[in-house]
Design a protein around this motif. Structure first.
Motif, PDB file in Angstrom:
ATOM      1  N   HIS A 125     -29.811   4.497 -72.507  1.00  0.00           N
ATOM      2  CA  HIS A 125     -30.351   3.143 -72.433  1.00  0.00           C
ATOM      3  C   HIS A 125     -29.546   2.251 -71.495  1.00  0.00           C
ATOM      4  O   HIS A 125     -29.924   1.109 -71.266  1.00  0.00           O
ATOM      5  N   TYR A 126     -28.439   2.763 -70.941  1.00  0.00           N
ATOM      6  CA  TYR A 126     -27.563   1.941 -70.103  1.00  0.00           C
ATOM      7  C   TYR A 126     -28.226   1.586 -68.778  1.00  0.00           C
ATOM      8  O   TYR A 126     -28.500   0.437 -68.506  1.00  0.00           O
ATOM      9  N   ALA A 127     -28.448   2.561 -67.941  1.00  0.00           N
ATOM     10  CA  ALA A 127     -29.054   2.309 -66.633  1.00  0.00           C
ATOM     11  C   ALA A 127     -29.636   3.612 -66.110  1.00  0.00           C
ATOM     12  O   ALA A 127     -28.913   4.493 -65.683  1.00  0.00           O
ATOM     13  N   ILE A 185     -20.316  16.594 -61.890  1.00  0.00           N
ATOM     14  CA  ILE A 185     -20.099  15.340 -61.152  1.00  0.00           C
ATOM     15  C   ILE A 185     -18.696  15.320 -60.575  1.00  0.00           C
ATOM     16  O   ILE A 185     -18.494  14.961 -59.410  1.00  0.00           O
ATOM     17  N   LYS A 186     -17.702  15.702 -61.382  1.00  0.00           N
ATOM     18  CA  LYS A 186     -16.318  15.725 -60.904  1.00  0.00           C
ATOM     19  C   LYS A 186     -16.158  16.674 -59.724  1.00  0.00           C
ATOM     20  O   LYS A 186     -15.492  16.339 -58.741  1.00  0.00           O
ATOM     21  N   SER A 187     -16.767  17.843 -59.795  1.00  0.00           N
ATOM     22  CA  SER A 187     -16.685  18.809 -58.691  1.00  0.00           C
ATOM     23  C   SER A 187     -17.321  18.252 -57.421  1.00  0.00           C
ATOM     24  O   SER A 187     -16.791  18.414 -56.324  1.00  0.00           O
ATOM     25  N   PHE A 188     -18.455  17.587 -57.578  1.00  0.00           N
ATOM     26  CA  PHE A 188     -19.129  16.984 -56.427  1.00  0.00           C
ATOM     27  C   PHE A 188     -18.257  15.915 -55.777  1.00  0.00           C
ATOM     28  O   PHE A 188     -18.088  15.894 -54.562  1.00  0.00           O
ATOM     29  N   ARG A 236     -17.663   5.572 -63.019  1.00  0.00           N
ATOM     30  CA  ARG A 236     -17.754   5.079 -64.402  1.00  0.00           C
ATOM     31  C   ARG A 236     -19.183   4.760 -64.807  1.00  0.00           C
ATOM     32  O   ARG A 236     -19.598   5.054 -65.929  1.00  0.00           O
ATOM     33  N   GLN A 237     -19.953   4.159 -63.893  1.00  0.00           N
ATOM     34  CA  GLN A 237     -21.354   3.868 -64.202  1.00  0.00           C
ATOM     35  C   GLN A 237     -22.147   5.157 -64.413  1.00  0.00           C
ATOM     36  O   GLN A 237     -23.003   5.240 -65.287  1.00  0.00           O
ATOM     37  N   ILE A 238     -21.863   6.168 -63.591  1.00  0.00           N
ATOM     38  CA  ILE A 238     -22.561   7.446 -63.712  1.00  0.00           C
ATOM     39  C   ILE A 238     -22.242   8.102 -65.047  1.00  0.00           C
ATOM     40  O   ILE A 238     -23.143   8.563 -65.758  1.00  0.00           O
ATOM     41  N   LEU A 239     -20.963   8.137 -65.419  1.00  0.00           N
ATOM     42  CA  LEU A 239     -20.584   8.739 -66.699  1.00  0.00           C
ATOM     43  C   LEU A 239     -21.187   7.981 -67.876  1.00  0.00           C
ATOM     44  O   LEU A 239     -21.652   8.582 -68.838  1.00  0.00           O
ATOM     45  N   ALA A 277     -20.085   7.332 -52.609  1.00  0.00           N
ATOM     46  CA  ALA A 277     -20.744   6.388 -53.528  1.00  0.00           C
ATOM     47  C   ALA A 277     -20.596   6.858 -54.973  1.00  0.00           C
ATOM     48  O   ALA A 277     -20.414   6.038 -55.878  1.00  0.00           O
ATOM     49  N   ALA A 278     -20.659   8.172 -55.192  1.00  0.00           N
ATOM     50  CA  ALA A 278     -20.462   8.701 -56.545  1.00  0.00           C
ATOM     51  C   ALA A 278     -19.039   8.425 -57.021  1.00  0.00           C
ATOM     52  O   ALA A 278     -18.824   8.096 -58.191  1.00  0.00           O
TER      53      ALA A 278
END
Length: 90
Positions: A53-55, A6-9, A43-46, A37-38
């Protein structure tokens, strides 16, 4: 998918290296988002990666190169993610 992917992207700005091909992030709900957008929702993605169970809609599945076809629409921002080779001739 790992946090480092994710960080690389996000750091790439949505472009593959080498080659400079446009990339998108495929989410668990089947939608795609762009690198901006990422970054905005990092923070939501991580959190979704750590807590299933988060999202579910923020859980990333894969980063992929959008080779050809119609532009994809970012599910978060509605920005277009162009394809590398455009729409193939019919």
């Amino acid at each position: 998918m790992k946090t480092s992917d994710i960080k690389s992207f996000v750091r790439s700005g949505g472009w593959a290296w080498p080659g400079g091909y446009p990339c998108a992030l495929l989410m668990a709900d089947g939608e795609c988002i762009d690198a901006t957008a990422a970054r905005e929702n990092f923070r939501q993605i991580l959190r979704a990666m750590r807590d299933p169970h988060y999202a579910r809609d923020w859980t990333p599945v894969d980063v992929f190169v959008h080779w050809e076809g119609e532009p994809l629409v970012c599910a978060h921002s509605n920005r277009l993610i162009e394809s590398a080779y455009g729409v193939p001739d019919a």
